[in-house]
Write an enzyme that holds these catalytic residues in place. Structure first.
Site, PDB file in Angstrom:
ATOM      1  N   ARG A  40       0.840  -1.195   0.000  1.00 49.19           N
ATOM      2  CA  ARG A  40       0.000   0.000   0.000  1.00 49.19           C
ATOM      3  C   ARG A  40       0.877   1.248   0.000  1.00 49.19           C
ATOM      4  O   ARG A  40       1.064   1.882   1.030  1.00 49.19           O
ATOM      5  CB  ARG A  40      -0.873  -0.038   1.251  1.00 49.19           C
ATOM      6  N   PHE A  74      -4.931  -5.460   0.139  1.00 45.77           N
ATOM      7  CA  PHE A  74      -5.265  -6.844  -0.182  1.00 45.77           C
ATOM      8  C   PHE A  74      -6.740  -7.040  -0.577  1.00 45.77           C
ATOM      9  O   PHE A  74      -7.106  -8.090  -1.072  1.00 45.77           O
ATOM     10  CB  PHE A  74      -4.854  -7.774   0.958  1.00 45.77           C
ATOM     11  N   LYS A 120       6.560 -17.469   8.997  1.00 50.34           N
ATOM     12  CA  LYS A 120       5.975 -17.706  10.292  1.00 50.34           C
ATOM     13  C   LYS A 120       5.456 -16.401  10.889  1.00 50.34           C
ATOM     14  O   LYS A 120       5.892 -15.348  10.423  1.00 50.34           O
ATOM     15  CB  LYS A 120       6.990 -18.350  11.239  1.00 50.34           C
ATOM     16  N   GLU A 159      19.697 -14.855  22.475  1.00 53.87           N
ATOM     17  CA  GLU A 159      19.914 -13.595  21.752  1.00 53.87           C
ATOM     18  C   GLU A 159      20.276 -12.516  22.752  1.00 53.87           C
ATOM     19  O   GLU A 159      19.762 -12.516  23.880  1.00 53.87           O
ATOM     20  CB  GLU A 159      18.638 -13.188  21.017  1.00 53.87           C
ATOM     21  N   HIS A 193      11.745 -22.915  15.363  1.00 52.88           N
ATOM     22  CA  HIS A 193      13.190 -23.161  15.247  1.00 52.88           C
ATOM     23  C   HIS A 193      13.671 -24.270  16.194  1.00 52.88           C
ATOM     24  O   HIS A 193      14.374 -25.185  15.790  1.00 52.88           O
ATOM     25  CB  HIS A 193      14.000 -21.900  15.534  1.00 52.88           C
TER      26      HIS A 193
HETATM   27  C1  BG6 Z   1      12.990 -15.040  14.188  1.00 49.34           C
HETATM   28  C2  BG6 Z   1      12.308 -14.536  15.425  1.00 49.34           C
HETATM   29  O1  BG6 Z   1      12.300 -16.140  13.664  1.00 49.34           O
HETATM   30  O2  BG6 Z   1      14.325 -15.422  14.491  1.00 49.34           O
HETATM   31  C3  BG6 Z   1      13.085 -13.401  16.044  1.00 49.34           C
HETATM   32  O3  BG6 Z   1      10.997 -14.090  15.101  1.00 49.34           O
HETATM   33  C4  BG6 Z   1      14.535 -13.785  16.236  1.00 49.34           C
HETATM   34  O4  BG6 Z   1      12.499 -12.992  17.271  1.00 49.34           O
HETATM   35  C5  BG6 Z   1      15.120 -14.356  14.965  1.00 49.34           C
HETATM   36  O5  BG6 Z   1      15.246 -12.628  16.630  1.00 49.34           O
HETATM   37  C6  BG6 Z   1      16.526 -14.858  15.168  1.00 49.34           C
HETATM   38  O6  BG6 Z   1      17.092 -15.249  13.961  1.00 49.34           O
HETATM   39  P1  BG6 Z   1      18.665 -15.380  13.803  1.00 49.34           P
HETATM   40  O7  BG6 Z   1      18.844 -15.957  12.447  1.00 49.34           O
HETATM   41  O8  BG6 Z   1      19.226 -13.999  13.964  1.00 49.34           O
HETATM   42  O9  BG6 Z   1      19.127 -16.288  14.896  1.00 49.34           O
END
Ligand code: BG6
Length: 516
Positions: free
Chosen positions: A71, A114, A178, A246, A270
């Site tokens: 948009r 959409f 996702k 993280e 993951h």
């Molecule tokens: C994403 C999550 O799928 O993966 C994030 O939504 C996360 O919250 C990210 O930060 C981490 O990905 P990577 O590849 O940096 O480990």
């Protein structure tokens, strides 16, 4: 269809030709990519740069097309400028004017939302025009980089406007980001809507962890060698720890993250995928069907914690220190409700009810604002059943472990005991390391590069199927429901290694978390 570069010179022996053929790069045939949600962060930081990097590596067809849909009141040139800036900022390969120019010629932009039938008609016309002007031959992938609430609308519009149906001899594919739902019910609903329009083999669900080189290496390590498989079972393995830590907070993603949390954001996809690859049996072949069969068996064998209060911990980061700087707690982040109960950390103890793994705990944990960014799978072995050395000799000996270092320091470590040089018998832990950077000169493609190429090639090996998504929700739903009823998440200081409750969870089993 894959276009192959020049044939090997005449005169090569068949064996040589075969060997060379197998190592030829996988190059996408005539095709294009349509991206919905092209103005989003993912598109700018990952998708656009990945497309450029693929082009730069010579893995896209010369007439490749990239169509953005969003948009915005943009012309094709404005869109190309946005892609250009994203590429300059985030691409991994050097900028080449000729590559860029060729790619930019195949870029189109369709403004609209959409609901807008006119915009979808324009999209159809654009795709058909590109088939003629760029030779995309009717082959188009539709990438839904949009919030899940829009999935149903977009796929229905694609159907309504005849975009989901491939003309004779060509293909159409849908790529879905996702989260695949919020729980089992919503995931099933989503899958129903998507499969109403696309056949299962037209749908590519992205779990970008599967695109990581080190994650694909789990299978190479296990099934191309004789060394590990004999000990990869309950007789030798004490437990498995899968960590995805993280150091970042939620950045500007409050709108997405709050109400979702770490378990849904990372464990459901993951971490359960990493666990499935670590625990699965050898597939009969390295193809999508066989991989699905084996991963699904693992997910179906997971015993859901009967008492989530004892076997799971959800927590939220509080104010703390990182890299010498004070950082705010989750509740102080911009856009977060001060009463939010969203988890930014999740630790879960699971078991796999099958003969190979009976009684072996799999500890999964993930969190934001932890001590450092690291993802690893540690398979921790039992101690030797008997030691001929006296107790003081082995005082400093830990457990043997095979550690797959997913990121950032990609590689693998095998930890074992060795005699300390000297005149007495003293045994201490040492590590044997494999590092990608030292063993290979080839660079790893970024996960999105690999996955986009696979979509264009129609190779579904690295994409979770809907059955896996649904089984994963079956594991997570009872945990989420339990914690929704049982008060606030625990707390941990930003920059720490998580809440004390997670340490206690392992301590109850007589174990402790690794400090990677
Ligand atoms: C994403 C999550 O799928 O993966 C994030 O939504 C996360 O919250 C990210 O930060 C981490 O990905 P990577 O590849 O940096 O480990």
């Amino acid at each position: 269809m894959t276009t192959l570069p020049d044939a090997p010179p005449v005169g090569w022996s068949n064996a040589l030709r075969d060997r060379r053929d197998r190592r030829l790069p996988r190059i996408a045939g005539p095709s294009g990519l349509v991206v919905f949600g092209v103005t989003g962060d993912l598109s700018r930081k990952k998708l656009m740069p990945a497309v450029y990097d693929l082009a730069n590596r010579g893995l896209l067809p010369p007439g490749f097309t990239l169509v953005g849909f969003a948009r915005r009141d943009w012309a094709d040139e404005d869109f190309a400028q946005v892609v250009h800036d994203a590429v300059r900022e985030h691409a991994r390969t050097p900028f080449h004017e000729e590559v860029w120019h060729q790619l930019a010629e195949g870029m189109r932009f369709i403004p609209g939302d959409f609901d807008d039938d006119t915009a979808f008609k324009q999209l159809k016309a654009a795709v058909e025009e590109l088939d003629h002007s760029r030779g995309t031959a009717g082959n188009h992938a539709f990438y839904l980089s949009v919030p899940p609430r829009f999935f149903p609308k977009v796929v229905r519009q694609l159907k309504k406007h005849g975009l989901a149906d491939a003309p004779e001899g060509s293909w159409r594919r849908a790529v879905i980001e996702k989260p695949f739902g919020h729980d089992l019910r919503s995931a099933e609903e989503l899958n129903r809507v998507v499969h109403d329009v696309f056949e299962p083999d037209q749908v590519f669900r992205i779990d970008h962890y599967l695109g990581k080189e080190t994650v694909q290496n789990i299978l190479a390590l296990r099934f191309a060698n004789e060394m590990y498989e004999p000990v990869w079972n309950r007789s030798y393995v004490d437990h498995v720890q899968i960590t995805m830590a993280e150091d970042i907070g939620i950045g500007g993603r409050a709108g997405y993250y709050d109400g979702i949390g770490a378990a849904r954001d990372v464990v459901q996809n993951h971490l359960l995928q990493l666990m499935a690859l670590t625990a699965m049996e050898e597939p009969i072949a390295f193809d999508a069907e066989s991989l699905l069969t084996e991963k699904l068996k693992v997910l179906k064998s997971v015993r859901v914690p009967r008492n989530p209060g004892e076997h799971t911990v959800l927590a939220q980061y509080a104010e703390g220190w990182q890299g010498g700087e004070k950082v705010a707690g989750y509740l102080q982040e911009e856009g977060i409700d001060a009463q939010s109960r969203t988890d930014t950390y999740a630790a879960i103890r699971l078991e796999v009810d099958n003969r190979r793994w009976a009684g072996v705990p799999f500890y999964l944990r993930t969190g934001k604002r932890l001590g450092r960014r690291v993802t690893e799978i540690a398979v921790v072995l039992k101690r030797a059943p008997h030691s001929p050395f006296d107790a003081t000799a082995t005082e400093e000996l830990g457990e043997n472990a095979v550690v797959i270092r997913v990121q950032p320091d990609e590689g693998m470590t095998v930890r074992f005991g060795s005699k300390v040089p000297g005149t007495s018998m003293e045994i201490r832990d040492v590590s044997m390391d494999f590092a990608y950077g030292e063993s290979f000169t080839e660079s790893s493609p970024e996960a999105y590069e690999r996955l986009i190429l696979d979509v264009l090639l129609g190779d579904a090996n690295l994409f979770p199927r809907h059955q896996e998504v649904e089984e994963s929700w079956k594991i997570l739903d009872p945990i989420e429901e339990y914690w929704a009823r049982h008060g606030r998440p625990a707390q941990y200081a930003a920059g720490s290694w998580g809440p004390v409750e997670a340490d206690e969870m392992l301590a109850r089993d007589g174990r402790s978390w690794r400090r990677p």
